[in-house]
Design an enzyme around this catalytic site. Structure first.
Site, PDB file in Angstrom:
ATOM      1  N   LYS A  79       0.767  -1.111   0.026  1.00 23.28           N
ATOM      2  CA  LYS A  79       0.080   0.118  -0.173  1.00 23.28           C
ATOM      3  C   LYS A  79       0.747   1.309  -0.046  1.00 23.28           C
ATOM      4  CE  LYS A  79      -1.244   2.619   2.824  1.00 23.28           C
ATOM      5  NZ  LYS A  79      -0.715   3.659   3.488  1.00 23.28           N
ATOM      6  N   THR A  88       2.227   6.614   3.799  1.00 21.59           N
ATOM      7  CA  THR A  88       3.120   5.431   4.308  1.00 21.59           C
ATOM      8  C   THR A  88       3.228   4.183   3.387  1.00 21.59           C
ATOM      9  OG1 THR A  88       2.807   5.746   6.708  1.00 21.59           O
ATOM     10  CG2 THR A  88       3.243   3.521   6.096  1.00 21.59           C
TER      11      THR A  88
END
Lengths: 404, 404
Positions: free
Chosen positions: B184, B195
């Site tokens: 991700k 992140t």
């Protein structure tokens, strides 16, 4: 073009500096209906010092100035600046254009070519139409006036939204020493990057090496402490000329040094205030770092962080992004010793949101046009202050929403 | 949220990796109506290696993972990931939350706490509601399935616009070794920074130190060569688990190494393709540098330059901004040796616009969704490739046009 919301109310009244004269002309380098060349002439014996971009791809006129600074200083000196074309990345043609221009200035004014300094700002990679500039030299020489500095500030603009000037008068043993400076920068130079040009004049007596030391030191704490978008021009130039006409020696004079520093800081702030798309003037104060170098790393990482700059644009007291910038800076940092404030409002301490934190107060603070971000690392005595602006849709519009 | 225009057509079919099972749950950490926790369980004796953010302000779960990597590897292992809250900059409470969660996973699954790894991604500076996650652990343990990896890719998303997965099968002595990975990243983590989290699983046999060497080396050439906006998360984590279920030893096997590298590059590219506001996928190839480190300086300076990125957004073949980025990078460069191309189109050489330059051809090239910028410094054999995206109004909208 809309004037920056952070612009000063008006261009200041700049004093005449004895021993310097100016003239401007519309040479048609690129723009229509405005002046685009300025010639300043400095009295015999003037000391000239300068600082320049450290870019490895700097332009021919920057290289030429760097060669000449610190050379013989007995005769008059000249500074020729054009806007509309930066003569950068123009290869051997660029060098030839600089030589042609400095030679033409020398012929027209009688000033030794080693004392002729030039700057160019505008589009890069296009041949400089130096003949258009040369054609105006007789007029520029004939029209010299000691009152021309405000016009000079306008002639060097590219897409600056306002002209930039500042002055100071220092009383030394009851007599005035004057300093006046002009700058351009951070408006976009379609279709290329922003260039910062700064010209400062004083009637003080000071030898070239002392003047160079002074301006180099103050540059580190002023122009080298501003950033709009972390990008560095190939043409950045600051020249300072001291004519000596006041007959007052300012060597090692603390008041003169302070006045020069403050004037340079003022001009540097004006450049930030004209940052592309800027709506906020941001001061980043870092204290408590292991040393000054670490403090500067943190201050610059924060000032150049797109996430910090967009948070400021969004009036969002997003201290998490400041923690991120501290973390990525490369400086020594301890999460649990960090203290982050907006103005006087403490946001975070002890590795955590401060108990004193008020979202409402922080949000209200962020709505101001002037934002102070204070970061204390809690480690040592290192400190640094950097000035920047926010990152807005205006920046994208100026830099992406056109085809060159 | 609109799916990135650079997204792959579909999520790939990922193979089952023997020895790994997954389950996901909707714990309500922050989001409504979606899964936000995933638990992966790895077979006894699995090797686990990892690479992490180098941020000085990294989060408690990153510090905990770093402590555990390279420890005893005889038992099972678990990876617990939540989205919605990053547990970053949460001070001692953050550390306590990690300990509570790893202990709860250990109790529920019977896996030694030294083999329980956690990641958290989402808002920072807010206490992690670890009780909501703990409450789902029995369900997550009971529902483990070897087919759950695609669901896991969805559960770890924050504001990613698409789930990211990649796989490879390597034939070694006629038998297949499988690798599957999910990631991700670069979608915004309101209200904070993006992140990047990456989890890779393989049924290969490889000892932990060899696996660690491999993933560290490939990380330098893949995930460490992407940049969206130069900002670094406090939570970036890559974990890789090798279960050994294939009974095929891949130590020093070049085909396995290549397949792992390519899979990591694929996931890294997907992260860039989901960059905030991205409309162009940009590859920056630097060759001819004095050394590889200089090449990387130039590649990263170009990839992170707001002026280069906005030029790409504006479909403007503005090579002057690339010259600027080379100049400011700090690498050795000679203006007159630079060669700059867009794809196969030579734009600049010999310190000057190339005679072959065609504005029409360059403009047409810039309209593609995939842009290759090639910079040759003409100095040596150093080279580097970096991937990035453009800087658009979309980035400003995502990051500035809201209040947290």
């Amino acid at each position: 073009m809309t004037i920056s919301p952070l612009a000063p109310a008006a261009f200041p009244d700049l004093p005449v500096i004895d021993g310097v004269t100016f003239a401007t002309a519309a040479a048609g380098v690129k723009y229509e209906g405005r002046t685009d060349v300025m010639l300043a002439v400095l009295a015999k014996g003037s000391s000239v010092a300068g600082v320049f971009t450290r870019s490895a791809t700097r332009s021919a006129c920057v290289l030429d100035c760097q060669d000449k600074i610190g050379g013989p200083s007995d005769g008059k000196a000249a500074i020729l600046v054009n806007s509309g074309n930066s003569n950068a990345f123009t290869g051997k043609n660029g060098t030839a254009a600089v030589n042609t221009l400095t030679s033409a200035v020398s012929t027209t004014t009688g000033i030794d070519e080693t004392r002729v300094f030039t700057s160019s700002t505008g589009v890069i990679g296009e041949p400089l139409p130096h003949d258009k500039i040369s054609a105006k030299l007789s007029e520029l020489n004939a029209m010299q006036s000691d009152a021309g500095i405000a016009d000079a500030a306008r002639a060097i603009m590219t897409t600056d939204t306002f002209p930039k000037g500042a002055s100071a008068t220092v009383m030394i043993d009851g007599s005035p020493v004057k300093i006046a400076g002009i700058a351009k920068g951070s408006g976009m130079i379609a279709p290329d990057m922003a260039t910062m040009l700064v010209y400062i004049f004083t009637d003080a007596v000071i030898a070239q090496p002392a003047l160079q030391s002074l301006v180099s030191a103050h540059n580190d704490a002023t122009f080298n402490c501003i950033t709009v978008d972390s990008d560095t021009s190939t043409s950045d130039t600051l020249l300072i000329g001291a004519t000596g006409a006041s007959h007052i020696d300012v060597t090692d004079n603390a008041d003169f040094s302070t006045a020069l520093h403050d004037l340079m800081k003022d001009l540097a702030h004006q450049v930030v205030r004209d940052g592309e798309g800027a709506t906020k003037f941001v001061t980043i104060n870092v204290t408590g770092a292991a040393d000054d170098q670490d403090a500067r790393l943190v201050a610059m990482a924060t000032a150049n962080s797109p996430l910090v700059k967009t948070a400021i644009a969004g009036e969002d007291p997003n201290w998490g992004r400041i923690v991120m910038a501290v973390g990525k800076s490369g400086a020594k940092a301890d999460r649990d010793l960090l203290r982050i404030s907006l103005g006087d409002l403490l946001l975070a301490e002890n590795g955590w949101r401060s108990p004193a934190y008020s979202e409402d107060a922080a949000s209200a603070y962020m709505q101001g046009a002037t934002i102070d971000i204070n970061v204390d690392l809690g480690l040592g005595a290192g400190s640094s202050t950097v000035w920047t602006c926010d990152l807005t849709h205006g920046y994208i519009t100026i830099n992406a929403d056109y085809r060159s």
